[in-house]
Design an enzyme around this catalytic site. Structure first.
Site, PDB file in Angstrom:
ATOM      1  N   ASP A   1       0.859  -1.181   0.000  1.00  0.00           N
ATOM      2  CA  ASP A   1       0.000   0.000   0.000  1.00  0.00           C
ATOM      3  C   ASP A   1       0.898   1.235   0.000  1.00  0.00           C
ATOM      4  OD1 ASP A   1      -3.170   0.564   0.707  1.00  0.00           O
ATOM      5  OD2 ASP A   1      -1.859   2.194   1.344  1.00  0.00           O
TER       6      ASP A   1
ATOM      7  N   THR B   1     -11.020  -3.908  -8.069  1.00  0.00           N
ATOM      8  CA  THR B   1     -11.074  -2.475  -8.374  1.00  0.00           C
ATOM      9  C   THR B   1     -12.077  -2.130  -9.470  1.00  0.00           C
ATOM     10  OG1 THR B   1      -8.773  -2.221  -7.695  1.00  0.00           O
ATOM     11  CG2 THR B   1      -9.651  -0.540  -9.163  1.00  0.00           C
ATOM     12  N   ASN B   2     -12.767  -1.004  -9.294  1.00  0.00           N
ATOM     13  CA  ASN B   2     -13.741  -0.502 -10.274  1.00  0.00           C
ATOM     14  C   ASN B   2     -13.147   0.583 -11.166  1.00  0.00           C
ATOM     15  OD1 ASN B   2     -16.023  -2.068  -9.580  1.00  0.00           O
ATOM     16  ND2 ASN B   2     -16.328  -0.824  -7.747  1.00  0.00           N
ATOM     17  N   PRO B   3     -13.718   0.757 -12.389  1.00  0.00           N
ATOM     18  CA  PRO B   3     -14.726  -0.097 -12.991  1.00  0.00           C
ATOM     19  C   PRO B   3     -14.119  -1.464 -13.337  1.00  0.00           C
ATOM     20  CG  PRO B   3     -14.087   1.647 -14.504  1.00  0.00           C
ATOM     21  CD  PRO B   3     -13.369   1.915 -13.238  1.00  0.00           C
TER      22      PRO B   3
ATOM     23  N   THR C   1     -13.676  -9.746  -9.989  1.00  0.00           N
ATOM     24  CA  THR C   1     -14.829 -10.219  -9.230  1.00  0.00           C
ATOM     25  C   THR C   1     -16.112 -10.082 -10.044  1.00  0.00           C
ATOM     26  OG1 THR C   1     -14.821  -8.040  -8.142  1.00  0.00           O
ATOM     27  CG2 THR C   1     -13.898  -9.899  -6.916  1.00  0.00           C
TER      28      THR C   1
ATOM     29  N   HIS D   1     -19.904  -4.977 -14.239  1.00  0.00           N
ATOM     30  CA  HIS D   1     -20.214  -4.752 -12.832  1.00  0.00           C
ATOM     31  C   HIS D   1     -20.602  -3.281 -12.730  1.00  0.00           C
ATOM     32  CE1 HIS D   1     -20.160  -4.913  -8.540  1.00  0.00           C
ATOM     33  NE2 HIS D   1     -19.117  -4.117  -8.413  1.00  0.00           N
TER      34      HIS D   1
END
Length: 364
Positions: free
Chosen positions: A37, A124-126, A148, A180
């Site tokens: 991180d 992570t999105n999108p 996912t 998603h």
């Protein structure tokens, strides 16, 4: 024969990444967890807390602080990408588009250059857009990269159906497919209860099975935003969906899960990732299942595919070679700086990108 430890890496220790780590420990999925991180204090705190949590686990798990030394994750069997900027997704998951693409460009290539040959599971999105970018930068076969996708959306649909019918969700077969995001669809034509089609059951027992499909679809579609409205994040369920996929890989389960997988001719589509049922094993995405869709479902899925492809096309160019340097320098993106500053964008009906406050004003 020597049996090596199961090693899982996590990049991004926000709400979701931390819960991924804890679920890996408490479910006994991993033996070693490697964490990265950009916030050293947050990372150190999570490493301490997760190591403490491992005392209560089914077996000993060691948790390592890797800082931003992403190359250390090259030894892992699976890496979970959980970076993000949740406030940018307050209106739409598309709001994170430019920010998260920039993030993954800073570490995926470095891990690839260090020799990573395992599997990526991206939260992570999108989601579908980021998975495609990870695939491009990683150099791995498409079967080694997945998101996912609609795994959580499908779980939400199952749960909604289970509550409406008082039938265990384990006995419900139901899928959301597509991005998603708001263009995904529920495949009602394939919903079944342990092999018995929903439409047949509804005809026999309408009081139990003749529920309002539109209402349940809305619950599945917007469940994450209802959670966000109350606590400004979603964390438990999405983390567990990533862990479920990881478990299927490291234990060679050959289980069907609705992940963001690469299409290579299925559904008449090719060259990108999107949420569809797929067979997950130690080979990664071993096979994509192609559901029989009604005409309306096929049209809805096609529209969702076009949405994902359109979003990917918006990303600024970034060469693979640049992603493999240390440190990686991602050029500034002046065209989209306002997107970050104003909290992302939302797509309105006419397809234009507008800022949230502008969308609210137009709604009034």
């Amino acid at each position: 024969m020597a049996i090596g430890p199961v090693k899982v890496g996590i990049v991004g220790l926000g709400h979701v990444g931390a819960h991924v780590g804890n679920s890996l420990i408490l479910q006994g999925v991993a033996d070693e967890i490697y964490l990265c991180d950009v916030n050293p204090k947050k990372l150190a705190a999570e490493v301490q807390d997760l190591n403490d949590s491992s005392v209560f686990a089914p077996h000993r798990v060691r948790v390592f602080n890797c800082g931003t030394d992403y190359e250390r994750l090259a030894q892992c069997d699976v890496i979970v990408n959980a970076v993000g900027h949740v406030t940018l997704s307050a209106v739409s998951r598309d709001g994170e588009l430019y920010a998260t693409a920039r993030m993954v460009r800073t570490f995926v290539g470095r891990i690839a250059a260090a020799g990573f040959k395992g599997f990526w599971v991206s939260v992570t999105n999108p989601n579908d857009v980021v998975v495609r970018e990870i695939h491009r930068l990683s150099g791995l076969p498409a079967s080694h990269v997945m998101g996912t996708g609609t795994c959580l959306d499908s779980a939400r649909l199952k749960d909604a159906i289970a509550l409406a019918t008082n039938v265990s969700p384990e006995s419900v077969n139901a899928y959301m497919i597509g991005e998603h995001g708001f263009s995904e669809i529920a495949v009602w034509s394939n919903v079944a209860f342990s092999g018995k089609p929903l439409d047949e059951l509804a005809a026999i027992n309408p009081d139990r099975y003749g529920f309002d499909k539109a209402k349940l679809f809305e619950q599945a579609l917007r469940g994450g935003y209802w959670s966000y409205a109350g606590k400004h994040c979603t964390e438990y369920a999405i983390a567990n969906s990533a862990v479920r996929i990881t478990r299927a890989i490291v234990h060679d389960e050959h289980v069907v899960l609705p992940v963001s997988a690469y299409l290579d001719g299925q559904y008449g589509q090719s060259g990108f990732f999107i949420g569809v049922p797929a067979l997950i094993s130690a080979q990664g995405v071993e096979e994509v299942y192609e559901l029989d869709l009604t005409e309306d479902e096929a049209e809805g899925f096609l529209n969702s595919c076009e949405k994902v492809k359109g979003n990917y096309a918006k990303l600024p160019d970034f060469p693979v070679e640049e992603s493999r340097k240390t440190p990686v320098v991602v050029p500034p993106d002046p065209e989209h700086d306002d997107v970050y500053a104003k909290g992302g964008y939302v797509m309105v009906d006419n397809g234009e990108e507008v800022f949230p406050e502008d969308a609210e004003a137009s709604a009034e």
